[in-house]
Each structure stands twice: as C-alpha cells, then as structure tokens.
Scaffold this motif. Structure first.
Motif: not given
Length: 75
Positions: A12-19, A45-53
């Motif tokens: 949910d979070l990644l598409p919002v941040l990218e937009a 671009e780093g996509k936060f290595p632990v985001l959602g994990n």
C-alpha cells in the motif's frame, strides 16, 4: 513540527510514496540519537530494505524516518 503516524503495508505504501515523489522529490532521514551530526539519508530508490519486513520481536524498536523535501538542508 507536525507529525503524522500511520500504519500501512508495503504494497500500500510504496505506490503512494512513488506517486508523491513524482511531484515532490523527498529524502528520508533516519531518526534517533547518534554520536555524530552525520545523518543517514535514504531515497526511495533504496526501497527501504526492511519496509514491511519487521520481525514481531523487534516492533518496539522499529526505525523512524523524518521525511523532507529533497532540497531541504538539515542543520
């Protein structure tokens, strides 16, 4: 300073941040107490290595980030 705390899953979070970042470049600074005034800055671009994990046993110690316009200079 205004703060907004929210819960979102990675999908949910990644598409919002990218937009948002298509219109406003943002940098993310790891928050906390550190021995120097050097700030760890991440870009999307780093996509936060632990985001959602985040392991359940580490939840009280999750990383917090300050989100700023990429052009903002932190002193």
């Amino acid at each position: 300073m205004k703060q907004v705390h929210f819960f979102a899953l990675k999908d949910d979070l990644l598409p919002v941040l990218e937009a948002v970042e298509r219109d406003i470049p943002i940098k993310y600074i790891l928050m906390g107490q550190f021995p120097t005034m050097e700030f760890e800055t991440l870009a999307m671009e780093g996509k936060f290595p632990v985001l959602g994990n985040q392991p359940l046993d580490r939840l009280p110690a999750v990383d917090h980030f300050l989100s700023l316009a990429a052009t903002f200079r932190l002193r």
